[in-house]
Design an enzyme around this catalytic site. Structure first.
Site, short mmCIF file in Angstrom:
data_model
loop_
_atom_site.label_atom_id
_atom_site.label_comp_id
_atom_site.label_asym_id
_atom_site.label_seq_id
_atom_site.Cartn_x
_atom_site.Cartn_y
_atom_site.Cartn_z
N LYS B 75 4.80 34.97 44.51
CA LYS B 75 6.23 35.09 44.81
C LYS B 75 7.00 34.18 43.86
O LYS B 75 6.56 33.04 43.60
CB LYS B 75 6.46 34.69 46.27
CG LYS B 75 7.87 34.92 46.80
CD LYS B 75 7.94 34.57 48.29
CE LYS B 75 9.31 34.84 48.88
NZ LYS B 75 9.36 34.57 50.35
N SER B 150 11.40 38.22 53.06
CA SER B 150 11.80 38.10 51.68
C SER B 150 10.66 38.29 50.67
O SER B 150 10.93 38.49 49.49
CB SER B 150 12.43 36.72 51.45
OG SER B 150 11.49 35.70 51.65
N SER B 174 9.08 35.85 56.56
CA SER B 174 9.13 36.41 55.20
C SER B 174 7.79 36.80 54.60
O SER B 174 7.76 37.42 53.54
CB SER B 174 9.85 35.44 54.26
OG SER B 174 11.24 35.57 54.40
#
Lengths: 99, 473
Positions: B75, B150, B174
């Site tokens: 990420k 996210s 997330s």
């Protein structure tokens, strides 16, 4: 607690170093008010005797031994700065009137 | 579908090479990323160089590590020295960190090959990956729908078969919510289990890094590699990494699992049906399933949307145009700060900074932030009481399957509600995992969520393995 006003949002925007005005200010005020309205469900509880939690575990900080270790490379760090002068970060004028 | 464990075994025995796997991952990304936008940056050169190092170590008869040659996605809020790291924000566009996150160092030390940085909601604030400054990610199962967020880029990359392991971060769901919406496994470890050093901070008392994978076993192996004390993070638990893979098939016989009413309230009927079917699977495996109610969980959402923005408003004060990232020039320092932050931050980030600043401001602190912190205590106590009656808890991961792009972008409160079932574990700091369990009436994946008390990863993952083995085909 009174309803959030446009002036409140303008005030926090100033505190947070954000330039928010006009239609954006209206929109953010409506949206933030909706979140704070939802948070009214927290008011139904008597929380006087309940201590606050700032961190999931009581054992807060695990400190490392006080020994010297390698730090970040100065040139590598400064290479990422928007402006540098004499191995220092460079900022616009802070004191006095702007030129 | 080949798991990370199988791939690493094949590299270690010489049946394939790390270079072959890296090339295959890079080819899959080159083919699919134009449409999905799962990756913001692909580091082909770095990946091939790392793969060659693993291959050389195999050739020399050395141990290349448990993730030998396994391509992984990171990420883009995880710092990688010299490799662009943006947190999907214009304010960090072009930034190359001078250091690497501990989790990345540990994965590379275990032989894994980072192939690139994945898309996210800006600074991990969002539930659909539509808040990225670099365009949304699409759900590989249906390109008209969001991957969740996210960590939507990592979820999509794993679901699309580009990589077997993606790292995410989970502040309010997330990792778990996008994993559920993309049909993969997502694990949020106990707070402090994994070092946050090098994770771009959103809400420091809630943030935790964890894996998104196609199998429960891969999630367990990945956590074994990244867990364990790190002197660079003062909230890192002073404990070694737990052993998880060895006990994966311990089963749930004799365990009590609590099906939580509040973790089904407001879920779509097909999602609730999947959760109830998963409860039957656990019962068939020898667990006792009880239904219980934890009313305090209903307060989680409100508490979270005061605490997380409050911490974010403080953490994001560092983006001032002085030391790194964007600077918009202006006549004096304050004007430069304002111009930089106004141009560099997106809509949702500004909204949360203002919300948090308000919750912390004079006259409102006690009514909002202080109250939310007390509710956090109530919630943790309620969880502790529930774990007196049940070993694990079960519920939905998200109220719905993947929704359409644009469906919730104009109504922040509607978007926030998609985290209603995942937020409580962040407030308590406890571990939770989502496992794909069948599909909804729309044919899209449904995730079911298992929650356990702090440090119960071994038990949580063994139950997750039972669900994976018993999931509808």
């Amino acid at each position: 607690v009174t309803a959030l006003s446009r002036e409140d949002v303008a005030h926090v925007a100033r505190l947070a170093r954000l330039d928010i005005s006009g239609e954006d200010l209206e929109r953010y005020t409506d949206q933030l008010r909706a979140v704070l309205d939802h948070a009214k469900d927290l008011e139904a509880f008597d929380l006087e005797a309940t201590p606050p939690t700032a961190h999931p575990f009581a054992e807060a900080a695990f400190l490392r031994e006080d020994v010297v270790v390698e730090c970040l490379d100065r040139d590598e760090v400064l290479a990422q700065a928007p402006a540098v002068e004499d191995d220092r970060f460079c900022v616009p004028q802070i004191i006095g009137d702007a030129p | 579908v080949t798991s990370a464990i199988e791939l690493a075994a094949a590299v270690r025995t010489g049946d394939t090479t790390a270079t072959t796997l890296a090339e295959a991952a890079l080819a899959a990304i080159a083919q699919g990323n134009g449409e999905l936008n799962a990756f913001l940056h692909v580091d082909a050169e770095g990946a091939l160089a790392a793969a060659q190092r693993v291959d050389r170590s195999v050739a020399n008869g050395e141990d290349p590590g448990p993730l030998a040659g396994v391509p992984i996605a990171l990420k883009d809020n995880l710092c990688t020295r010299g490799v662009p790291t943006t947190a999907a924000s214009r304010i960090l566009e072009g930034w190359r960190p001078p250091y690497t996150a501990t989790v990345v160092d540990r994965l590379v030390g275990a032989g894994a090959i980072p192939v690139g940085k994945t898309n996210l909601d800006e600074f991990a604030m969002g539930s659909s990956t539509e808040n990225s400054a670099f365009g949304p990610t699409r759900n590989p199962r249906d390109h008209a729908r969001v991957p969740g967020g996210s960590s939507g880029g990592s979820a999509a990359a794993v679901a699309a078969g580009m990589v077997p392991i993606g790292l995410g971060s989970d502040t309010g769901g997330s990792i778990r919510q996008p994993a559920a919406l993309c049909g993969v496994v997502g694990l949020k470890p106990t707070y402090g289990m994994v070092s946050r050093y090098g994770l771009i901070a959103f809400a420091s008392s809630l943030d935790q890094i964890g894996p998104l994978t196609r199998t429960v076993a891969d999630a367990a192996l990945c956590l074994e590699v990244i867990a364990g004390h790190d002197p660079m993070d003062s909230t890192s638990l002073k404990e070694p990494a737990p052993s998880l893979v060895a006990s994966l098939h311990d089963g749930v016989a004799g365990r009590t699992i609590g099906l939580v009413r509040e973790l089904l309230d407001g879920a779509d009927a097909d999602v609730e049906a999947a959760v109830r079917a998963s409860a039957a699977t656990l019962r068939d495996a020898g667990a006792t399933v009880i239904e219980l109610s934890i009313p305090e969980l209903r307060l989680g959402l409100s508490a979270y949307y005061l605490i997380a923005p409050a911490e974010a408003s403080s953490n994001l004060a560092r983006y001032d145009g002085v030391r790194y990232g964007l600077r918009v020039d202006a006549v004096d320092l304050t004007a430069m700060n304002v111009a930089t932050r106004t141009k560099g931050f997106g809509d949702e980030v500004k909204r949360r900074i203002m919300l948090g600043t308000f919750a912390l401001s004079a006259g409102y602190y006690d009514a909002y932030y202080g109250r939310a912190q007390r509710v956090r205590t109530l919630l943790s106590r309620a969880f502790a009481e529930a774990y007196g009656r049940a070993d694990l808890l079960l519920g939905a991961t998200a109220p719905t399957t993947a929704f359409e792009l644009g469906a919730k972008t104009t109504d922040p409160m509607a978007m926030y509600l998609s985290d209603v079932f995942t937020i409580p574990s962040n407030l308590s700091g406890d571990p939770a995992v989502t496992v794909p369990f069948g599909v909804g009436t729309d044919g899209l994946p449904v995730g079911v969520q298992l929650l356990g008390p702090a440090r119960s990863e071994r038990l949580v993952l063994a139950a997750a393995q039972v669900l994976e083995d018993g999931a509808p085909a």
